[in-house]
Design a protein around this motif. Structure first.
Motif, short mmCIF file in Angstrom:
data_model
loop_
_atom_site.label_atom_id
_atom_site.label_comp_id
_atom_site.label_asym_id
_atom_site.label_seq_id
_atom_site.Cartn_x
_atom_site.Cartn_y
_atom_site.Cartn_z
N CYS A 148 41.31 -15.48 -39.01
CA CYS A 148 40.29 -16.03 -39.52
C CYS A 148 39.67 -17.38 -38.73
O CYS A 148 40.79 -17.88 -38.45
N CYS A 149 38.58 -17.59 -38.38
CA CYS A 149 38.35 -18.83 -37.52
C CYS A 149 36.80 -19.18 -37.76
O CYS A 149 36.07 -18.25 -38.12
N ASP A 150 36.59 -20.40 -37.15
CA ASP A 150 35.30 -20.89 -37.33
C ASP A 150 34.64 -20.43 -36.23
O ASP A 150 34.76 -19.83 -35.33
N ASP A 151 33.01 -20.22 -36.56
CA ASP A 151 32.21 -19.69 -35.67
C ASP A 151 32.38 -20.26 -34.14
O ASP A 151 32.30 -19.42 -33.25
N ASP A 152 32.47 -21.45 -33.80
CA ASP A 152 32.62 -22.14 -32.53
C ASP A 152 34.05 -21.67 -31.87
O ASP A 152 34.01 -21.78 -30.72
N LEU A 153 34.93 -21.04 -32.41
CA LEU A 153 36.27 -20.54 -31.78
C LEU A 153 36.21 -19.05 -31.74
O LEU A 153 37.07 -18.42 -30.96
N VAL A 154 34.97 -18.34 -32.07
CA VAL A 154 35.00 -16.90 -31.60
C VAL A 154 35.04 -16.42 -30.30
O VAL A 154 35.99 -15.70 -29.77
N PRO A 155 34.22 -17.41 -29.34
CA PRO A 155 34.54 -16.93 -27.97
C PRO A 155 35.85 -17.22 -27.44
O PRO A 155 36.26 -16.21 -26.56
N TYR A 156 36.72 -18.16 -27.94
CA TYR A 156 37.76 -18.16 -27.43
C TYR A 156 38.84 -17.01 -27.91
O TYR A 156 39.52 -16.50 -26.86
N TYR A 157 38.80 -16.50 -28.94
CA TYR A 157 39.44 -15.60 -29.32
C TYR A 157 38.98 -14.10 -28.71
O TYR A 157 39.98 -13.01 -28.48
N GLU A 158 37.72 -14.08 -28.50
CA GLU A 158 37.19 -12.74 -27.94
C GLU A 158 37.78 -12.60 -26.43
O GLU A 158 38.06 -11.37 -26.12
N LYS A 159 38.41 -13.58 -25.84
CA LYS A 159 39.09 -13.70 -24.59
C LYS A 159 40.43 -12.80 -24.60
O LYS A 159 40.75 -12.13 -23.57
N TYR A 160 40.81 -12.49 -25.85
CA TYR A 160 41.97 -11.63 -26.15
C TYR A 160 41.85 -10.52 -26.56
O TYR A 160 42.85 -9.88 -27.16
N GLY A 161 40.72 -9.93 -26.64
CA GLY A 161 40.34 -8.67 -26.97
C GLY A 161 40.06 -8.59 -28.49
O GLY A 161 39.74 -7.60 -29.16
N MET A 162 40.02 -9.59 -29.25
CA MET A 162 39.54 -9.52 -30.62
C MET A 162 38.08 -9.50 -30.60
O MET A 162 37.28 -9.78 -29.92
N THR A 163 37.79 -8.87 -32.02
CA THR A 163 36.37 -8.60 -32.29
C THR A 163 35.95 -9.46 -33.39
O THR A 163 36.59 -9.37 -34.29
N LYS A 164 34.71 -10.09 -33.40
CA LYS A 164 34.08 -10.66 -34.59
C LYS A 164 33.87 -9.88 -35.70
O LYS A 164 33.47 -8.61 -35.59
N SER A 165 34.32 -10.20 -37.01
CA SER A 165 34.30 -9.50 -38.36
C SER A 165 34.05 -10.38 -39.44
O SER A 165 33.94 -11.53 -39.39
N ASN A 166 33.92 -9.66 -40.51
CA ASN A 166 33.62 -10.54 -41.61
C ASN A 166 34.77 -10.91 -42.45
O ASN A 166 35.86 -9.99 -42.21
N ALA A 167 34.97 -11.84 -43.04
CA ALA A 167 36.31 -12.30 -43.72
C ALA A 167 35.89 -12.87 -45.08
O ALA A 167 34.78 -13.52 -45.43
#
Length: 136
Positions: free
Chosen positions: A103-122
């Protein structure tokens, strides 16, 4: 920088300065306890100062699922690739696991997307009276 997959020879004194901006942050002793109780840990250690400057943890059943609750790098060590190394090393450790959640804040989504992670709900609960991890 030295990266370790254990907390062997890590003391509370080496864990000062983390949990920046937390109103009621864990003590270094509690921080060490959370590292010890994690299924997986990767620590970044500054070999010149013998200080922990970053860490990432995961909690896993060792079969299908893992959750990454913490990734933190001390402010004075940010933007030096330490966080990237921590994430890559942790994901490598978890590469046989079906699902790795974070789980992360919205501003960190692009950071984790670089590792192949997909935005989801939590969904989550935060008991702020226990934020420091202290039961006293």
């Amino acid at each position: 920088m030295i990266y370790k997959n254990s907390v062997e020879k890590i003391s509370p004194e080496m864990l000062k300065g983390f949990f920046v901006d937390w109103p009621d942050h864990p003590t270094p002793e509690t921080h060490l306890k959370l590292l010890l109780n994690s299924s997986h840990v990767v620590i970044a250690l500054d070999e010149n100062t013998n200080k922990v400057v970053g860490f990432i943890t995961a909690i896993s059943d060792g079969v299908l699922s893992a959750y990454i609750p913490f990734l933190e790098v001390l402010p004075e060590y940010k933007n030096k690739g330490i966080g990237k190394q921590l994430v890559e090393r942790m994901l490598n450790e978890l590469d046989q696991i079906y699902m790795v959640d974070l789980c992360c804040d919205d501003d960190l989504v692009p950071y984790y997307e670089k590792y192949g992670m997909t935005k989801s709900n939590a969904m989550l609960i935060r008991n702020y009276t226990m934020q420091s991890g202290s039961t006293n």
